[in-house]
Design a protein around this motif. Sequence first.
Motif, PDB file in Angstrom:
ATOM      1  N   LEU A 608      39.302  46.275  28.449  1.00  0.00           N
ATOM      2  CA  LEU A 608      38.683  45.100  28.372  1.00  0.00           C
ATOM      3  C   LEU A 608      38.868  44.196  29.824  1.00  0.00           C
ATOM      4  CD1 LEU A 608      39.519  43.460  24.974  1.00  0.00           C
ATOM      5  CD2 LEU A 608      37.348  44.027  25.760  1.00  0.00           C
ATOM      6  N   ARG A 609      40.093  44.668  30.400  1.00  0.00           N
ATOM      7  CA  ARG A 609      40.571  44.080  31.575  1.00  0.00           C
ATOM      8  C   ARG A 609      39.363  44.679  32.822  1.00  0.00           C
ATOM      9  NH1 ARG A 609      42.932  45.200  36.179  1.00  0.00           N
ATOM     10  NH2 ARG A 609      43.316  47.334  35.678  1.00  0.00           N
ATOM     11  N   LEU A 610      39.151  46.028  32.645  1.00  0.00           N
ATOM     12  CA  LEU A 610      38.330  46.595  33.632  1.00  0.00           C
ATOM     13  C   LEU A 610      36.919  46.208  33.502  1.00  0.00           C
ATOM     14  CD1 LEU A 610      40.046  50.313  33.468  1.00  0.00           C
ATOM     15  CD2 LEU A 610      40.135  48.519  35.350  1.00  0.00           C
ATOM     16  N   LEU A 611      36.617  46.174  32.221  1.00  0.00           N
ATOM     17  CA  LEU A 611      35.016  45.475  31.950  1.00  0.00           C
ATOM     18  C   LEU A 611      34.888  43.950  32.846  1.00  0.00           C
ATOM     19  CD1 LEU A 611      32.325  45.505  30.847  1.00  0.00           C
ATOM     20  CD2 LEU A 611      33.464  44.983  28.447  1.00  0.00           C
ATOM     21  N   GLN A 612      35.990  43.256  32.431  1.00  0.00           N
ATOM     22  CA  GLN A 612      35.891  42.063  33.155  1.00  0.00           C
ATOM     23  C   GLN A 612      35.804  41.967  34.564  1.00  0.00           C
ATOM     24  OE1 GLN A 612      36.490  39.150  30.604  1.00  0.00           O
ATOM     25  NE2 GLN A 612      35.529  37.771  32.193  1.00  0.00           N
ATOM     26  N   LYS A 613      36.727  42.968  35.169  1.00  0.00           N
ATOM     27  CA  LYS A 613      36.815  42.942  36.678  1.00  0.00           C
ATOM     28  C   LYS A 613      35.291  43.401  37.147  1.00  0.00           C
ATOM     29  CE  LYS A 613      39.221  45.634  40.225  1.00  0.00           C
ATOM     30  NZ  LYS A 613      40.329  46.556  40.414  1.00  0.00           N
ATOM     31  N   ALA A 614      34.824  44.634  36.409  1.00  0.00           N
ATOM     32  CA  ALA A 614      33.599  45.031  36.967  1.00  0.00           C
ATOM     33  C   ALA A 614      32.502  44.157  36.831  1.00  0.00           C
ATOM     34  CB  ALA A 614      33.216  46.385  36.188  1.00  0.00           C
ATOM     35  N   CYS A 615      32.598  43.335  35.685  1.00  0.00           N
ATOM     36  CA  CYS A 615      31.274  42.207  35.619  1.00  0.00           C
ATOM     37  C   CYS A 615      31.545  41.083  36.328  1.00  0.00           C
ATOM     38  CB  CYS A 615      31.333  41.776  33.933  1.00  0.00           C
ATOM     39  SG  CYS A 615      30.944  42.982  32.974  1.00  0.00           S
ATOM     40  N   ASN A 616      32.605  40.543  36.763  1.00  0.00           N
ATOM     41  CA  ASN A 616      32.994  39.551  37.637  1.00  0.00           C
ATOM     42  C   ASN A 616      32.402  40.124  39.236  1.00  0.00           C
ATOM     43  OD1 ASN A 616      33.956  38.050  35.889  1.00  0.00           O
ATOM     44  ND2 ASN A 616      36.090  38.533  36.449  1.00  0.00           N
ATOM     45  N   ARG A 617      32.498  41.329  39.461  1.00  0.00           N
ATOM     46  CA  ARG A 617      32.218  42.073  40.824  1.00  0.00           C
ATOM     47  C   ARG A 617      30.511  42.184  40.840  1.00  0.00           C
ATOM     48  NH1 ARG A 617      34.201  46.440  43.855  1.00  0.00           N
ATOM     49  NH2 ARG A 617      32.767  46.902  45.622  1.00  0.00           N
ATOM     50  N   HIS A 618      29.965  42.416  39.832  1.00  0.00           N
ATOM     51  CA  HIS A 618      28.748  42.655  39.556  1.00  0.00           C
ATOM     52  C   HIS A 618      28.075  41.237  40.035  1.00  0.00           C
ATOM     53  CE1 HIS A 618      24.613  44.048  38.564  1.00  0.00           C
ATOM     54  NE2 HIS A 618      24.393  43.039  37.731  1.00  0.00           N
ATOM     55  N   GLN A 619      28.662  40.091  39.056  1.00  0.00           N
ATOM     56  CA  GLN A 619      28.095  38.771  39.166  1.00  0.00           C
ATOM     57  C   GLN A 619      28.109  38.341  40.664  1.00  0.00           C
ATOM     58  OE1 GLN A 619      29.877  36.103  36.364  1.00  0.00           O
ATOM     59  NE2 GLN A 619      27.966  34.633  36.558  1.00  0.00           N
ATOM     60  N   GLY A 620      29.331  38.638  41.260  1.00  0.00           N
ATOM     61  CA  GLY A 620      29.332  38.243  42.780  1.00  0.00           C
ATOM     62  C   GLY A 620      28.293  38.782  43.555  1.00  0.00           C
ATOM     63  N   SER A 621      28.085  40.287  43.377  1.00  0.00           N
ATOM     64  CA  SER A 621      26.954  40.929  44.287  1.00  0.00           C
ATOM     65  C   SER A 621      25.649  40.202  44.043  1.00  0.00           C
ATOM     66  CB  SER A 621      27.008  42.494  43.825  1.00  0.00           C
ATOM     67  OG  SER A 621      28.235  42.963  44.029  1.00  0.00           O
ATOM     68  N   TYR A 622      25.472  39.942  42.729  1.00  0.00           N
ATOM     69  CA  TYR A 622      23.909  39.342  42.479  1.00  0.00           C
ATOM     70  C   TYR A 622      24.044  37.954  43.237  1.00  0.00           C
ATOM     71  CZ  TYR A 622      19.977  38.845  39.207  1.00  0.00           C
ATOM     72  OH  TYR A 622      18.682  38.420  38.907  1.00  0.00           O
ATOM     73  N   ARG A 623      24.913  37.276  43.288  1.00  0.00           N
ATOM     74  CA  ARG A 623      24.945  35.879  43.942  1.00  0.00           C
ATOM     75  C   ARG A 623      24.660  36.117  45.299  1.00  0.00           C
ATOM     76  NH1 ARG A 623      29.817  33.477  40.231  1.00  0.00           N
ATOM     77  NH2 ARG A 623      28.652  32.539  38.609  1.00  0.00           N
ATOM     78  N   ASP A 624      25.314  37.303  45.757  1.00  0.00           N
ATOM     79  CA  ASP A 624      25.293  37.385  47.194  1.00  0.00           C
ATOM     80  C   ASP A 624      23.907  37.868  47.637  1.00  0.00           C
ATOM     81  OD1 ASP A 624      27.933  36.994  47.675  1.00  0.00           O
ATOM     82  OD2 ASP A 624      28.604  38.941  47.718  1.00  0.00           O
ATOM     83  N   ALA A 625      23.121  38.642  46.880  1.00  0.00           N
ATOM     84  CA  ALA A 625      21.890  38.958  47.104  1.00  0.00           C
ATOM     85  C   ALA A 625      20.835  37.672  46.924  1.00  0.00           C
ATOM     86  CB  ALA A 625      21.283  40.094  46.038  1.00  0.00           C
ATOM     87  N   MET A 626      21.001  36.665  45.886  1.00  0.00           N
ATOM     88  CA  MET A 626      20.121  35.782  46.134  1.00  0.00           C
ATOM     89  C   MET A 626      20.468  34.837  47.121  1.00  0.00           C
ATOM     90  SD  MET A 626      20.248  34.767  41.899  1.00  0.00           S
ATOM     91  CE  MET A 626      19.286  33.353  42.282  1.00  0.00           C
ATOM     92  N   SER A 627      21.512  34.750  47.679  1.00  0.00           N
ATOM     93  CA  SER A 627      21.906  34.098  48.908  1.00  0.00           C
ATOM     94  C   SER A 627      21.622  34.549  49.946  1.00  0.00           C
ATOM     95  CB  SER A 627      23.396  33.757  48.820  1.00  0.00           C
ATOM     96  OG  SER A 627      23.684  33.117  47.658  1.00  0.00           O
ATOM     97  N   GLY A 628      21.008  35.487  49.999  1.00  0.00           N
ATOM     98  CA  GLY A 628      20.301  36.280  51.487  1.00  0.00           C
ATOM     99  C   GLY A 628      21.710  37.354  51.995  1.00  0.00           C
TER     100      GLY A 628
END
Length: 749
Positions: A608-628
Amino acid sequence: MAEARCAVHEPRVEKLKESEEFKQNIFREWRRSTARRFYRTRYTYTQAGKWGDLVIDPLRKKIHTCDFIGLPNCIRAFITSVIVGFWFFIVLLYFRRYFLRCLLSYRGWMYEQPKTQSISTILWGLSIKLVSGYHPKLYSCQRSLPRMPVPPLQETIGKLLESIKPLYAQNDKKWIAIQKEAEEFQRTIGPQLQWILVFKSWWSPNYVTDWEKYVYLMGRTPTPINSNYYIMDQEHFRPSTHQTARTSSAISQFLKFKQLCDHETLEPLRIRNTVPVCMKQYERMYSTSRVPGEDIDYLVHYDSKHSKHLAVLRKGIIYKMDVYDKFGKLLTAIEIKKQLEWIIKDADIHEDDCSESEKLLPALTGIERADWAKSRSQYFSHGVNKDSLDIVERAIFFVVLDWRSFKSMSERATFLMCGDGQSIWFDKTFTLISFSDGRIGLNCEHSFADAPILAHMAEFNYTNEALKIVQFDDHGNLIPTPEDEQKFFVTKPQRLVWEVTSDLNVVLQSAKTVNLKNKDDLDLCVREHESYGKGFMKSCKVSPDAYIQMALQVTYFKNAGKFALTYESSMTRLYLHGRTETVRSLTTDSVEFVRAFLDKSISHDEKLRLLQKACNRHQGSYRDAMSGRGIDRHLFALYVVSKGMGKESSFLKDALTIPWELSTSQQPQQQFASSPDCSLPQYKNFLCPGGGFGPVSDDGYGVSYMIPGDAKVFFHVSAKKSVKETDATLFMNQLFETLQEMKELFSKK
């Protein structure tokens, strides 16, 4: 006497000369004479031809007209107020535009959860609504959108190396070579390309303006499967089982959506109902065709004045059908229905009169682009063929009245993707495909715009059907409206005539063979998961999109026994002329989670901890992509600049040619703010499964998914049958198995 008077006043004159007042008067007179000499000199110079009357005369006229000599005071006051008001309006307009641009450049809101936004972000959002207006026009915010920034070179290369690191072993020679290439690139040509790109971003609307040209229009492979995509209608709901009633209703709704775009009364999409996005892609949604070229294609958009008809195909015969009457009035759905019924009747009568070769004409749009360009130049550049082709390409969009129907979503989606090899005109921006049972769908050309644009149009129709704004009776017939009582002066549909020579017949037969071969190689599976939805995934305190992406990573590892470079589409429409960016879902964190998830010796809490960590990392990458701050568009732009300078970069070439063996995309379900919540029970069967696309890599998968509400998730998985290592149905089964296992992981919590 005169001499006596002068003698008397002489002392006074001397005193006056010495006084301060006299000195000031002399200085003032000197300044005036100097100014007069300056203007005389300048006016003479302007008369010589350099400055012209544009310099002095307007200035003098302004000085004199400001006095409004001879006019009453009330008129002078009125003219002055008009002039001042006009300049105040101009200043206010530019101030609003640049102030809104400053507001829209802020990206901190994206990294905050909607329910826990800071006070400063809330005030920022209120300021945007106040400046942009609560009901802006379609393009009213375009000039206020910021330009997409160029990310730092070192940051992009660092993210690139981090994203491909899981594909190589730590001591792999290829991985070491890539690292060395990256270091050399940053030392040599990299900074120079970066500076050129930064300069381009200052004057160009978007520094990735070449995306459409190089990625789509220069592609030489057939557009079906490789480029075009499809959109389906509702999963269960059908407002009518009558083909002409449902199709005419959809045509009418699409044309009304066109009117909203033409009149700019459609409001721009706004994230969180606040931040407007770029709407430029809506300009070429209708009356546009992709024209083939031997080296590069180009898009031709026709003005509404010259495009007032549809191209309709029935049993291989193409018709020109006007959707406006002789006086330019848009036909109602019932009037359109009458036209479609006439076409069906006429095509059924003349089916045998039409040669089999003539029925194959749409197949040309599905072959290699260079081959289609040669055939077009040879057989369609003159005579009746040129006239008929021009009518098709000037059409608002293409319509197929098919006589078949399909029971499963997978079969229907396959037909929407590539047809039967001879029915879909793939070069039009979109083709409306109608089935005999009242089902409809779209085949969409990709170069002019991205999928959410045409999905927005489709949603307009589906929402109006669900809300019964489009009304059918109990038998599936259209209910007349007050507009139907008006008299329309309509011309009958016109059957297009073609001249098919023996040489062209050979080309057409070959084109059909190519299309059928590609169609038979497509492996497509469409399915819904009824025990999943946004509700459960949000209860796990992770992003639903990140949750699905982690499930796809686990599934691909199960399926292929390895990790794959993963593409997920994200938008950059927060910036002017923005389109898409890539979110690289494969990360070191996702790899760590996948290995732990499949390892039974790892504890439940650790997974569960690793899933949470991976999802947070992915969400951050998604926001970075939208932010240019993405990776791939920056690398692509650097590569284009290097090619333009005639300099080769093995680093950029290698970075951009790594295959995307897993290509994914989440589809938007609701883009209209006024649409009802699709999670409501009464709309459960009105949900649209979205659409899909072909695999980007021949030995990979294309996965499209939609999370419409709290109860369902729709998946579209595509692959190539000719590749033994891939199987769309197997991948779908493994994906559903993974989702169930992940659900159990949280249920044990």
